[in-house]
Design an enzyme around this catalytic site. Structure first.
Site, PDB file in Angstrom:
ATOM      1  N   GLY A  45      75.128 101.172  94.557  1.00 30.76           N
ATOM      2  CA  GLY A  45      75.651 100.904  95.892  1.00 30.76           C
ATOM      3  C   GLY A  45      75.957  99.439  96.083  1.00 30.76           C
ATOM      4  N   GLN A  50      77.346  91.749 100.562  1.00 31.33           N
ATOM      5  CA  GLN A  50      77.076  91.341  99.173  1.00 31.33           C
ATOM      6  C   GLN A  50      78.293  90.726  98.492  1.00 31.33           C
ATOM      7  OE1 GLN A  50      75.048  95.297  98.125  1.00 31.33           O
ATOM      8  NE2 GLN A  50      73.961  93.808  96.861  1.00 31.33           N
ATOM      9  N   CYS A  87      68.501  95.642  93.169  1.00 34.89           N
ATOM     10  CA  CYS A  87      69.636  95.255  94.019  1.00 34.89           C
ATOM     11  C   CYS A  87      70.522  94.297  93.232  1.00 34.89           C
ATOM     12  CB  CYS A  87      69.114  94.589  95.284  1.00 34.89           C
ATOM     13  SG  CYS A  87      70.405  94.074  96.422  1.00 34.89           S
ATOM     14  N   LEU A  88      71.825  94.489  93.352  1.00 38.61           N
ATOM     15  CA  LEU A  88      72.775  93.619  92.634  1.00 38.61           C
ATOM     16  C   LEU A  88      72.717  92.178  93.145  1.00 38.61           C
ATOM     17  CD1 LEU A  88      75.829  96.048  92.434  1.00 38.61           C
ATOM     18  CD2 LEU A  88      74.269  95.429  90.583  1.00 38.61           C
ATOM     19  N   HIS A 129      69.032 101.952 101.457  1.00 36.23           N
ATOM     20  CA  HIS A 129      69.075 100.595 100.894  1.00 36.23           C
ATOM     21  C   HIS A 129      70.338  99.872 101.352  1.00 36.23           C
ATOM     22  CE1 HIS A 129      68.520  97.689  97.388  1.00 36.23           C
ATOM     23  NE2 HIS A 129      69.751  97.443  97.792  1.00 36.23           N
ATOM     24  N   GLU A 130      71.479 100.541 101.257  1.00 39.96           N
ATOM     25  CA  GLU A 130      72.748  99.885 101.626  1.00 39.96           C
ATOM     26  C   GLU A 130      72.822  99.620 103.127  1.00 39.96           C
ATOM     27  OE1 GLU A 130      74.346  98.528  99.310  1.00 39.96           O
ATOM     28  OE2 GLU A 130      73.245  99.649  97.794  1.00 39.96           O
ATOM     29  N   HIS A 133      71.149  96.497 104.213  1.00 41.61           N
ATOM     30  CA  HIS A 133      71.936  95.275 103.991  1.00 41.61           C
ATOM     31  C   HIS A 133      72.747  94.888 105.240  1.00 41.61           C
ATOM     32  CE1 HIS A 133      71.464  94.039  99.825  1.00 41.61           C
ATOM     33  NE2 HIS A 133      71.605  95.273  99.387  1.00 41.61           N
TER      34      HIS A 133
HETATM   35 CO    CO Z   1      71.120  95.902  97.496  1.00 38.92          CO
END
Ligand code: CO
Length: 151
Positions: A45, A50, A87-88, A129-130, A133
């Site tokens: 995701g 991000q 997480c990226l 999770h997304e 953000h």
């Molecule tokens: Co993340």
């Protein structure tokens, strides 16, 4: 076009993201770039902040399919699951996070049309999770046992 993924410490990851109000070419470009970026990073995701854009848009790439959720809101949730997350924007780390087992989400697509979907298991985890953000929350705020991982 692949965009740079913002890393933890950048204040954009802590912003309360603004709703998307214009479903136009600028949005389509952002969403297309987010897809290129997520595919290249091989993540589950990606949220717009991000890539440095604090608006309420996320992508989720899971077994059930590839989804773009614009202005997503969780309207109900059920159960509980505990499992690993990364997480990226937090490279080289993972931690255990408790999430709902099932969530119902209402959202818009890139044209502004409204839909709802029910996500379970890992799909529900990715959605939660997304969506965090979009409110400036990182999984590391909620995780136990954050540890280093090889990437
Ligand atoms: Co993340």
């Amino acid at each position: 076009m692949i965009r740079e993924i913002v890393q933890v410490g950048d204040p954009v990851l802590r912003e309360k993201c603004k709703p998307v109000t214009r479903f136009d070419g600028e949005l389509y470009k952002l969403l297309d770039d987010m897809k290129d970026t997520l595919k290249a990073a091989e993540g589950a995701g990606l949220a717009a902040p991000q890539v440095g854009v604090p608006v309420r848009a996320v992508h989720v790439d899971v077994e059930e399919g590839y989804f773009e959720f614009i202005n997503p809101v969780i309207v109900s949730q059920k159960g509980e699951q505990s499992g690993p997350e990364g997480c990226l924007s937090v490279r080289g780390k993972a931690g255990i996070v408790v999430r709902p087992e099932k969530v119902k989400l209402v959202f818009q697509d890139r044209h502004g049309d409204k839909y709802s979907i029910v996500a379970r298991g890992f799909f529900a985890r990715a959605v939660c999770h997304e969506l965090d953000h979009l409110d400036g929350v990182l999984y590391t705020d909620k995780a136990a046992d954050i540890h280093d991982v090889d990437e």
